[in-house]
Structures are given as C-alpha cells and as structure tokens.
Design a protein around this motif. Structure first.
Motif, PDB file in Angstrom:
ATOM      1  N   GLU A  34       0.836  -1.197   0.000  1.00  0.00           N
ATOM      2  CA  GLU A  34       0.000   0.000   0.000  1.00  0.00           C
ATOM      3  C   GLU A  34       0.867   1.242   0.000  1.00  0.00           C
ATOM      4  OE1 GLU A  34      -3.484  -0.183   2.362  1.00  0.00           O
ATOM      5  OE2 GLU A  34      -3.214  -2.282   2.798  1.00  0.00           O
ATOM      6  N   VAL A 154      -8.969   2.521 -17.495  1.00  0.00           N
ATOM      7  CA  VAL A 154      -9.133   1.071 -17.455  1.00  0.00           C
ATOM      8  C   VAL A 154      -9.045   0.459 -18.851  1.00  0.00           C
ATOM      9  CG1 VAL A 154     -10.462  -0.710 -16.333  1.00  0.00           C
ATOM     10  CG2 VAL A 154     -10.881   1.653 -15.755  1.00  0.00           C
ATOM     11  N   ALA A 183      -4.217  -7.878  -8.189  1.00  0.00           N
ATOM     12  CA  ALA A 183      -4.670  -8.628  -9.355  1.00  0.00           C
ATOM     13  C   ALA A 183      -3.763  -8.356 -10.551  1.00  0.00           C
ATOM     14  CB  ALA A 183      -6.113  -8.253  -9.687  1.00  0.00           C
ATOM     15  N   ARG A 186      -0.347 -10.072  -9.915  1.00  0.00           N
ATOM     16  CA  ARG A 186      -0.444 -11.519 -10.125  1.00  0.00           C
ATOM     17  C   ARG A 186      -0.432 -11.849 -11.614  1.00  0.00           C
ATOM     18  NH1 ARG A 186      -3.988 -16.055 -11.378  1.00  0.00           N
ATOM     19  NH2 ARG A 186      -4.844 -14.554 -12.811  1.00  0.00           N
ATOM     20  N   VAL A 210      -1.043 -15.808  -3.913  1.00  0.00           N
ATOM     21  CA  VAL A 210      -2.441 -15.414  -4.065  1.00  0.00           C
ATOM     22  C   VAL A 210      -3.381 -16.527  -3.597  1.00  0.00           C
ATOM     23  CG1 VAL A 210      -4.218 -14.851  -5.778  1.00  0.00           C
ATOM     24  CG2 VAL A 210      -1.974 -13.778  -5.920  1.00  0.00           C
ATOM     25  N   ALA A 224      -9.268  -7.494   0.586  1.00  0.00           N
ATOM     26  CA  ALA A 224      -9.719  -6.144   0.271  1.00  0.00           C
ATOM     27  C   ALA A 224      -9.789  -5.877  -1.235  1.00  0.00           C
ATOM     28  CB  ALA A 224      -8.797  -5.128   0.928  1.00  0.00           C
ATOM     29  N   PRO A 226     -11.091  -5.406  -4.611  1.00  0.00           N
ATOM     30  CA  PRO A 226     -12.466  -5.388  -5.111  1.00  0.00           C
ATOM     31  C   PRO A 226     -12.628  -6.378  -6.262  1.00  0.00           C
ATOM     32  CG  PRO A 226     -11.296  -3.396  -5.760  1.00  0.00           C
ATOM     33  CD  PRO A 226     -10.373  -4.159  -4.897  1.00  0.00           C
ATOM     34  N   ARG A 227     -13.700  -7.134  -6.227  1.00  0.00           N
ATOM     35  CA  ARG A 227     -13.938  -8.113  -7.278  1.00  0.00           C
ATOM     36  C   ARG A 227     -15.267  -7.866  -7.931  1.00  0.00           C
ATOM     37  NH1 ARG A 227     -10.942 -13.264  -4.942  1.00  0.00           N
ATOM     38  NH2 ARG A 227     -10.052 -12.113  -3.225  1.00  0.00           N
ATOM     39  N   LEU A 228     -15.321  -8.194  -9.196  1.00  0.00           N
ATOM     40  CA  LEU A 228     -16.570  -8.086  -9.919  1.00  0.00           C
ATOM     41  C   LEU A 228     -17.510  -9.161  -9.387  1.00  0.00           C
ATOM     42  CD1 LEU A 228     -17.225  -6.165 -12.167  1.00  0.00           C
ATOM     43  CD2 LEU A 228     -16.749  -7.970 -13.790  1.00  0.00           C
TER      44      LEU A 228
ATOM     45  N   ASP B 472      -5.781   3.420   0.057  1.00  0.00           N
ATOM     46  CA  ASP B 472      -5.307   2.047  -0.092  1.00  0.00           C
ATOM     47  C   ASP B 472      -6.484   1.086  -0.111  1.00  0.00           C
ATOM     48  OD1 ASP B 472      -2.571   2.458  -0.188  1.00  0.00           O
ATOM     49  OD2 ASP B 472      -2.511   2.823   1.957  1.00  0.00           O
ATOM     50  N   VAL B 473      -6.251  -0.120  -0.691  1.00  0.00           N
ATOM     51  CA  VAL B 473      -7.363  -1.065  -0.827  1.00  0.00           C
ATOM     52  C   VAL B 473      -7.991  -1.441   0.507  1.00  0.00           C
ATOM     53  CG1 VAL B 473      -7.080  -2.140  -3.058  1.00  0.00           C
ATOM     54  CG2 VAL B 473      -5.620  -2.852  -1.174  1.00  0.00           C
ATOM     55  N   THR B 474      -7.159  -1.619   1.544  1.00  0.00           N
ATOM     56  CA  THR B 474      -7.737  -2.018   2.832  1.00  0.00           C
ATOM     57  C   THR B 474      -8.595  -0.893   3.406  1.00  0.00           C
ATOM     58  OG1 THR B 474      -5.625  -1.418   3.794  1.00  0.00           O
ATOM     59  CG2 THR B 474      -6.032  -3.755   3.496  1.00  0.00           C
ATOM     60  N   GLN B 476      -9.942   1.478   1.516  1.00  0.00           N
ATOM     61  CA  GLN B 476     -11.054   1.585   0.568  1.00  0.00           C
ATOM     62  C   GLN B 476     -12.215   0.709   1.012  1.00  0.00           C
ATOM     63  OE1 GLN B 476     -10.772   1.605  -3.867  1.00  0.00           O
ATOM     64  NE2 GLN B 476     -11.104  -0.577  -3.646  1.00  0.00           N
ATOM     65  N   ARG B 477     -11.897  -0.514   1.452  1.00  0.00           N
ATOM     66  CA  ARG B 477     -12.944  -1.439   1.849  1.00  0.00           C
ATOM     67  C   ARG B 477     -13.726  -0.896   3.042  1.00  0.00           C
ATOM     68  NH1 ARG B 477     -12.912  -7.689   3.382  1.00  0.00           N
ATOM     69  NH2 ARG B 477     -11.442  -7.037   4.969  1.00  0.00           N
ATOM     70  N   HIS B 499     -14.086   5.098 -11.659  1.00  0.00           N
ATOM     71  CA  HIS B 499     -13.606   4.528 -12.911  1.00  0.00           C
ATOM     72  C   HIS B 499     -13.439   3.026 -12.747  1.00  0.00           C
ATOM     73  CE1 HIS B 499     -10.010   4.790 -10.492  1.00  0.00           C
ATOM     74  NE2 HIS B 499      -9.489   3.889 -11.274  1.00  0.00           N
ATOM     75  N   ALA B 502     -15.011  -2.736 -10.729  1.00  0.00           N
ATOM     76  CA  ALA B 502     -15.059  -3.768  -9.687  1.00  0.00           C
ATOM     77  C   ALA B 502     -15.550  -3.167  -8.365  1.00  0.00           C
ATOM     78  CB  ALA B 502     -13.684  -4.396  -9.509  1.00  0.00           C
ATOM     79  N   SER B 505     -19.190  -2.593  -8.588  1.00  0.00           N
ATOM     80  CA  SER B 505     -19.985  -3.822  -8.503  1.00  0.00           C
ATOM     81  C   SER B 505     -20.097  -4.319  -7.064  1.00  0.00           C
ATOM     82  CB  SER B 505     -19.376  -4.904  -9.389  1.00  0.00           C
ATOM     83  OG  SER B 505     -18.348  -5.583  -8.696  1.00  0.00           O
ATOM     84  N   GLU B 506     -19.125  -3.977  -6.228  1.00  0.00           N
ATOM     85  CA  GLU B 506     -19.179  -4.418  -4.839  1.00  0.00           C
ATOM     86  C   GLU B 506     -20.163  -3.601  -4.010  1.00  0.00           C
ATOM     87  OE1 GLU B 506     -15.440  -4.756  -2.840  1.00  0.00           O
ATOM     88  OE2 GLU B 506     -15.249  -6.798  -3.591  1.00  0.00           O
ATOM     89  N   CYS B 508     -22.670  -1.082  -5.317  1.00  0.00           N
ATOM     90  CA  CYS B 508     -23.892  -0.477  -5.840  1.00  0.00           C
ATOM     91  C   CYS B 508     -24.984  -1.491  -6.162  1.00  0.00           C
ATOM     92  CB  CYS B 508     -23.563   0.321  -7.098  1.00  0.00           C
ATOM     93  SG  CYS B 508     -22.305   1.559  -6.797  1.00  0.00           S
ATOM     94  N   ASP B 546      -8.621  -9.955 -12.682  1.00  0.00           N
ATOM     95  CA  ASP B 546      -8.900 -10.215 -11.277  1.00  0.00           C
ATOM     96  C   ASP B 546      -8.001 -11.368 -10.824  1.00  0.00           C
ATOM     97  OD1 ASP B 546     -10.034 -12.538 -12.140  1.00  0.00           O
ATOM     98  OD2 ASP B 546     -12.107 -11.858 -11.896  1.00  0.00           O
ATOM     99  N   LEU B 547      -8.252 -11.864  -9.640  1.00  0.00           N
ATOM    100  CA  LEU B 547      -7.311 -12.841  -9.083  1.00  0.00           C
ATOM    101  C   LEU B 547      -7.436 -14.220  -9.743  1.00  0.00           C
ATOM    102  CD1 LEU B 547      -7.541 -11.723  -5.386  1.00  0.00           C
ATOM    103  CD2 LEU B 547      -5.589 -11.465  -6.914  1.00  0.00           C
TER     104      LEU B 547
END
Lengths: 230, 615
Positions: A34, A154, A183, A186, A210, A224, A226-228, B472-474, B476-477, B499, B502, B505-506, B508, B546-547
């Motif tokens: 971060e 994006v 993501a 990775r 991961v 944390a 964000p995933r679709l 940061d993502v943490t 942000q959550r 923008h 993802a 989508s989490e 809204c 994504d992952l």
C-alpha cells in the motif's frame, strides 16, 4: 539482480528496512504494497535515485531502466517522441539512431510517424508506450516498472499490461513490476513479494501467494481486493 | 502578438517600443549632425520656435541631441541586459547541473547577492571598473544578474524535479545536456517575458547612472547625460531637462508595459471567447416521480465554443438506492455530479429538462434557497479529502460550521452534534479527534470526516466522486462499508462515481455507464459480469484482471481512445473503437429498454454477433 539488506532512511524515518530480494534473469518479480509501504523507494534505490545502505549485485547499475507512473510527467513536453526515445541511444552511431527509434516504436506497437509528434498529441496509453520504448532503447538488464498503469484509464490498462507481458516474453527481460493492485501484479509476475511498512512480509510464486497466503497482512490485502460480483 | 494587441497596456507598450526602436535606427543619420553643431551665439537658450527644447552651453539643439541619443541609450541598456541576463541564467542553471555541494555554494552566493541592494552593487561595480559607459553597463548588468539568477533558479528547480529529468539521468544523458535540452526549453517562456521588463528597468537604470555622473562622460552623450546637463537649469528653463526625462520615461515604460502584457497573455488560460450556445431544453411535462430522491432529465453541460462534456443524461435515484456511475476520465461522469450539485465552474452552463431533489425542482429556486436546500439535504464527498478540509481549522469546527450556517444551531449544540457525527462514521475517540487538525488524520480518517460533514444535515442524497481512489485497498474497503451503512441507516440515496467497475460492482445496486458525455448502458449490478449488452461495458468488464484471470491469455483491450467532447460527432461515439461498427452506427443509437431495469444504447445489443465479437 540480487538485493541484499537494502535499507533506505530519510532523516529519522526508515522507508525500507533490511530488504533482501532476488530477481532471477528473465523473470518478473511483482512488488505489491500500500502507499507508504516503501515499494516506490525500493524502485528509486535500485535506480540509484536515492541513497541507500546494502548491497546490490548481478546487474550493472547503469543498465537499470525505470518506467514511471505518470506518462504525462515523464516525457519532456518540448521534445518530440523521437527525440525522447533517442536520448537513450547515445551508444549508437548517429546514422543508425533514426532506424533504431523506428524499431523501438514498432516494438511498442506505435507507427513510425509518431517519432515526429509531441507528447501533448498522444493519449495516456500511447505516452506510456513511448516511455517503455525509451527505456528499452538503453538495452536494460533490468526494467523497473513503478505503477505504470495506475495513471491510465481502465480501457488502456489492459493493452499496456499485454504489451509488457509480450515484451518480457519476446526479449527475455528481467523485470521488477511494482503496483498496489494485487490482481495486476499476479497477472504479470512469476514471483510476488508483499511489502508492509518498509519490510518484506511474504515472497513466493505468484499463484502460491495469491492462492495460499501465509502472512496475515497478505490475507488482509487479498480480502480487500475489489472483485466483480458474479 | 495578436494577444498583445488585445489589451490597452499591450498596444501602448508596443507603440512606445516601436517608436524607440525606429528612432534608434533613424535618429543618428537624421539629427546626428544638428546634435553636434556648435553655435556659440545660441548657447543656453530656452524653448523657441527654432529650438523646441532649447540649446545647451555650446549652443547645440537639445531636441536633436535627445533624438540622436536614442540609439546610444538603447544600445547601452541592451548591453547591460545581455550581461545581466546572461550572468543570471548561468548562475541560475548551474545548481541543477553541478554536483550537490557546488550547487549549494552557487545558491548561497546568489542568495547573498540578492540581499545586497542592487543600486549599491551597480555603483560599486561602475566605480571599480572605471567611470564611463563601459563601467556603467557592467554595473547595471551586475545589478540585474542576482534577481534574474534567483528567478531562473526557482524555475529550473521546479523542472529539475520532473520525472523526465530523472528519466534522462537514468539514460545517462550528460548534465549539461540535461540543462540545455530539458531544463532551459521548459523555462524559456517566463524567462523571455522577464527579459522585456528587465530591458525597461535597465534603460532607466542606465540613465540614472549617467545622470549621477557615473555613466556616459562627455563628449559622448545619452539621455541620462542630457538630463544631467539640463538639470542645473531646471528652474530657468525647465524644458531642457524635461525633454530627456520624457524620453527616458516613455521608453522605459514601453518595455515594462510590453513585458507586463506578455506575462498576462501567457498566464491566461486557453479557454477563451466564443458564444455560449447552451442547448435549449424544454421543461419536461411528464408527471414527476413522487418517490424519487433525485430525478434528472436531459442534463447537459456546455462550455463556450460548443463543447458539451455532458449531453442529455437522465437519472433517477430511489431512497436508499446506491447507483454507480462509471466511465473513463473525460466521459463526463464527474461533471454530471457537479451539475447536480450546482458546482459547475464558470464558464460552463447547465441546462436540464428536470432537476428534482427530494420533490423540489432545483432550477425554480433562487440562489440562496437552492444553496440552503443543497447544503442540508445533499452531501458531497470528493477524491482528495485534504482538498475538502480546511487545513487551518479543527475537524470538529468544520463539522459544527455546517450546523451553525445552515441550521442556525447554537455553537455548543453544533459541537455536540459534530462529535456525535464523527462517532457515527466510526472515528475512535471522537471528542479528542474533533479538536485535531486535518493533518493529524490519516487519509482514511479524513475521508470519514468528510462523510461526517455530509451527515451533519439530514442528507437525502450522497454524491461520492471517486471517494476511494486515493486510498489504499484495505482503507477503501472500510470506506465502502461505511457508505453502505450510512445509506442503510439514513435511507439516503447515493450516487457513487468511479472509474473502477469492480469497486462499483461491490457497492452499488445499479450501474450507469457513461461514454463521451452520454449514458450508454444502465443495468442492475447482478447483470454486470454476465449480462452487459453494450460492447463498451463488456470490454470494460473483460479488460479488468482479477485474481482468477487466466495468465496464459492476453487481457481484452479496447483499441483507440475516447473522443474529446468537441469531437464526438453525430453517430455512435464508440463506433471508432468497436469491432461491430457498421453503417447503422453512423446514426446515434437511442437509449432503449433491453430488459428489466436495463437500458442500452447500441444497435447491436442482444444480437448474436455481439456475443461472438466480445468473447
């Protein structure tokens, strides 16, 4: 490149503490963390832009190149794209530089006529391609990519990531790929290293880190992302 | 040049400078002889028809001497400026070229020289290097140099920190080449502007030196020398001194005015005139949605020159609903939010068929009422929380201000509410935190405080413009979780602009996709991953790693770039980047029903090709 016991201090603040990291030839190591974790400071230290303690070996320090985060700031607005790319070609005789600029531009999928354009005429993604071409011109042994997609939209981010992966495979580049986006890291890297507050907390093959994170912080970071929603 | 002629300062300045330059060229050949002709019989005369400005002690015509002296005066000023600017540039650029220690030494020397009075420096140099024109030129040059060096240094330092300079250094570009290629060209503009003004100052200063007897010595003469000679007779024949004085003032003023006008025209932003042709929108006649918190119809934002970054968007938000507005930079998503909040910067104009907040048509309200309504029932959260908070005031004070200004609350009651709101956004130890300043908060805490400001009233609508992009993502959550809770607790609707599809989508319930100023698709979030119908939405979803993304496959990429608002054309704005584009796309597809709560603007939506082409 082998980095041993890298420590960077700014006054009394320690930005990077005792970091040891190996970037094997021809592989991509992803560095994730971060803001304030010290990942960009690692990049600067490797490129010799900040003072550091510790040892770096395996790569000639003069043959490390950096691609910056913001392609709007990393190209001189008063120089044409061709002149910017040509700056790294001082080793070549003058007559061959023009051809080399064309070759580099085609390598990053830009038409040769772009050499005569100014950065303001280019989109963000195209500028980042120019910055990559400029770095490749110096024939780096190690390429450091510091958040190269985070200033991009994006819809262009994907194209730049594809380009980086393609170039890496084609040229066998060794690369340190730095991003806050797990993501993205990775997707691009063979090995993923996680930094937290100036220290390396976990390192391992990308899929393992991961898929089966060992350190609590890595797990927190993963949760944390964000995933679709499917 | 054309810009220069637009302001009176520029016109007058240019005229004066042109007159000076022309006189400098034609003066000596025309009046040179008359200026040197000695007529002992006509010595020390006042103004007459024959000698408009009188004569000097040798009977030479002073008007002829003033006109003929233009060339020499200007030449000396130019020489002094060249010396001063050259020396200044050198001293100014050196620190960005030299190694650290030497650079510091130069900077220190310049600082010391700047502190030294310029006039003393000029006189000192002039006296040391010998009385005469040469000494004076050197003196003025020396006096100009430190100030100019300081200016150059400051400008160069800002450029030297740029990424492109670091990149050049990494590429092994030699230091002097960095200075000439990267630093100097990027500071050239302000430097050149200043040279013009310095020339004016130099001209006056040179005249001053000659007047004091430290400059040009007889038999040579410049304006300062003529002023010096006439000064003794100023009570008898004022005109003999006023002639040269006027020449000095007019020429000096001319250069200064040109410099001023140049600086002004350079500072002006490119946004310039052009009629504002705001789209005329007829008020919507259909019955308003009684339940909606926000109802927007045909919202358009226009800037001068026919640039319309937002083109007729319509949106409806129900209570407690969180709607995501996604799009790339330049798609008009932030400007849409600004338009709803009445924050579109000048010279933009907003038109709408309907703009109802909580049942009240905003466009029918007066300024004050509208502001009050927005202040109490709408909350806005921006990307950079530090920019939304005043660094000089305590966080609690800024929260309390909302209650005292908009709700007329007493100070103590306002403070109590502020602490309560900070607690509500889960800021630990709110009593203590309320007394702290924004810089003592972390980024996430600041964003919480900004949300708390929005909660001081009883917001019906929260507009959040990229509120987590800088976090940061943490963190942000946590902020996303807080927004969800706040919306659920207060029943407020939220418009979440991002923008990052993802993130949207989490958080809204519904997603609105914008492209080139228009809404191209609106769909329930559950449809986003599998049921999107517009090729652009599909590509956005596919281009996001994504992952679980297959590392063997390249990511989906959209070729080309989004057209600028002025270049969107009449057809489908996405056509140039779309694999499916055909003749029909030359006409703009309307936003039409595609499924339940799902609308899309694409001629190909739902066809078989789209499924194949966007695989």
């Amino acid at each position: 490149m082998i980095i041993e016991n890298l420590t960077v201090r700014f006054g009394s603040f320690t930005a990077v503490e005792n970091l040891t990291l190996e970037i094997p030839p021809g592989s991509v190591v992803g560095l994730v963390g971060e803001s304030g974790s010290g990942k960009s400071t690692v990049a600067k230290a490797i490129c010799g832009l900040v003072r550091y303690e510790g040892r770096m070996s395996g790569v000639d320090p003069k043959r490390v190149q950096l691609v910056f985060q913001d392609p709007y700031a990393s190209l001189n607005p008063r120089m044409t794209v061709g002149a910017s790319v040509e700056e790294g070609l001082s080793a070549l005789p003058r007559g061959r530089r023009k051809d080399e600029v064309e070759r580099l531009l085609s390598l990053v999928s830009l038409p040769p006529e772009f050499a005569g354009r100014y950065p303001r005429e280019l989109s963000g993604g195209q500028r980042q391609r120019v910055a990559i071409a400029r770095a490749l011109g110096a024939r780096p042994e190690l390429l450091v990519a510091d958040e190269i997609t985070s200033a991009l939209d994006v819809s262009v981010q994907g194209a730049v990531l594809n380009l980086i992966r393609g170039l890496q495979a084609e040229l066998g580049l060794s690369m340190l790929f730095i991003s806050h986006n797990l993501a993205v890291v990775r997707y691009v890297s063979d090995v993923v290293a996680v930094m937290h507050r100036g220290r390396l907390v976990e390192i391992g093959p990308a899929e393992r880190v991961v898929g089966a994170p060992e350190h609590a912080y890595t797990r927190e970071l993963l949760a944390a992302v964000p995933r679709l929603r499917h | 040049m054309r810009q220069l002629l637009r302001t009176p300062t520029g016109v007058i300045g240019l005229a004066l400078v042109a007159a000076t330059v022309i006189l400098a060229i034609v003066g000596p050949p025309i009046w040179g002889e008359a200026a040197e002709t000695i007529d002992a019989g006509a010595a020390l005369q006042g103004a007459s028809a024959e000698h408009l400005l009188g004569t000097d002690n040798l009977g030479r015509d002073i008007l002829a001497r003033v006109l003929a002296a233009t060339r020499f005066s200007l030449l000396l000023a130019v020489l002094a400026t060249v010396i001063g600017v050259g020396l200044g540039l050198l001293l100014g650029v050196l620190p960005s070229v030299l190694p650290r220690r030497a650079a510091r030494l130069v900077t220190g020397a310049v600082n010391a020289l700047v502190a030294f009075p310029a006039l003393l420096l000029a006189m000192f140099t002039a006296v040391v290097s010998g009385l005469g024109a040469r000494g004076a030129v050197l003196g003025i040059g020396m006096a100009i140099a430190p100030g100019f060096a300081r200016l150059t240094q400051t400008l160069a330092a800002s450029v030297a920190g740029a990424d492109y300079v670091a990149a050049a250094r990494l590429l092994g570009v030699p230091r002097w080449k960095i200075a000439t290629r990267h630093v100097l060209p990027n500071i050239a503009e302000p430097v050149i502007l200043n040279v013009t003004a310095v020339l004016g100052t130099g001209l006056v200063a040179m005249a001053g030196m000659s007047f004091l007897g430290l400059g040009v010595q007889p038999p040579e003469y410049d304006w300062g020398r003529l002023l010096n000679e006439g000064f003794g007779r100023i009570y008898l024949d004022p005109v003999v001194a006023l002639g040269p004085a006027a020449a000095i003032i007019l020429a000096g003023l001319g250069f200064n005015m040109v410099g001023e006008a140049l600086a002004k025209s350079a500072a002006r932003t490119s946004a310039s005139a052009g009629p504002v042709s705001a789209a005329e929108v007829a008020p919507d006649d259909s019955a308003p949605d009684a339940d909606a918190v926000l109802e927007v119809k045909d919202l358009t934002v226009t800037f001068p020159g026919g640039v319309t970054p937002v083109r007729g968007i319509s949106l409806t938000l129900a209570p407690g609903e969180i709607v995501g507005l996604v799009g790339e930079s330049g798609s008009g998503k932030s400007l849409s939010a600004f338009a709803i909040g009445g924050l579109v910067p000048y010279p933009g104009t907003v038109t709408s068929g309907r703009l109802r907040l909580n049942g009240t048509e905003l466009t029918e309200l007066g300024q004050a009422k509208r502001r009050k309504l927005l202040g109490t029932s709408m909350a806005m959260v921006f990307q950079d929380p530090m920019a939304s908070l005043n660094p000089a005031l305590t966080v609690g004070g800024q929260l309390a201000e909302v209650a005292t200004v908009h709700q007329g609350a007493k100070r103590s009651a306002a403070w109590a509410r502020a602490v309560d709101r900070l607690k509500h956004v889960r800021i630990p130890d709110p009593e203590k935190r309320a007394r702290q300043h924004p810089h003592e908060f972390s980024g996430g805490m600041r964003q919480r405080a900004v949300i708390a400001i929005g909660l001081m009233g009883s917001p019906k609508l929260i507009i959040a413009d990229e509120p987590t992009t800088a976090l940061d993502v943490t963190v942000q959550r946590q902020i996303l979780k807080l927004l969800r809770e706040v919306s659920a607790d207060t029943g407020a609707a939220a418009l979440f602009i991002s923008h990052d599809i993802a993130v949207v989508s989490e958080l809204c319930h519904r997603v609105v996709v914008m492209y080139a100023g228009r809404i191209v698709e609106e769909l329930p979030v559950s449809e986003l991953a599998g049921g999107a119908a517009h090729p652009y939405t599909k590509a956005l979803v596919a281009s996001l790693p994504d992952l679980d993304t297959d590392k063997g496959e390249p990511l989906a990429a959209i070729p080309g770039t989004q057209p600028a608002p002025a270049e969107a054309g009449t057809g489908c704005a996405f056509a140039a980047r779309c694999a499916l584009a055909d003749q029909r796309c030359g006409e703009r597809p309307p936003l039409k029903e595609f499924g339940k709560a799902h609308t899309v603007a694409c001629w190909h939506a739902g066809t078989v090709e789209i499924e194949v082409a966007t695989r």
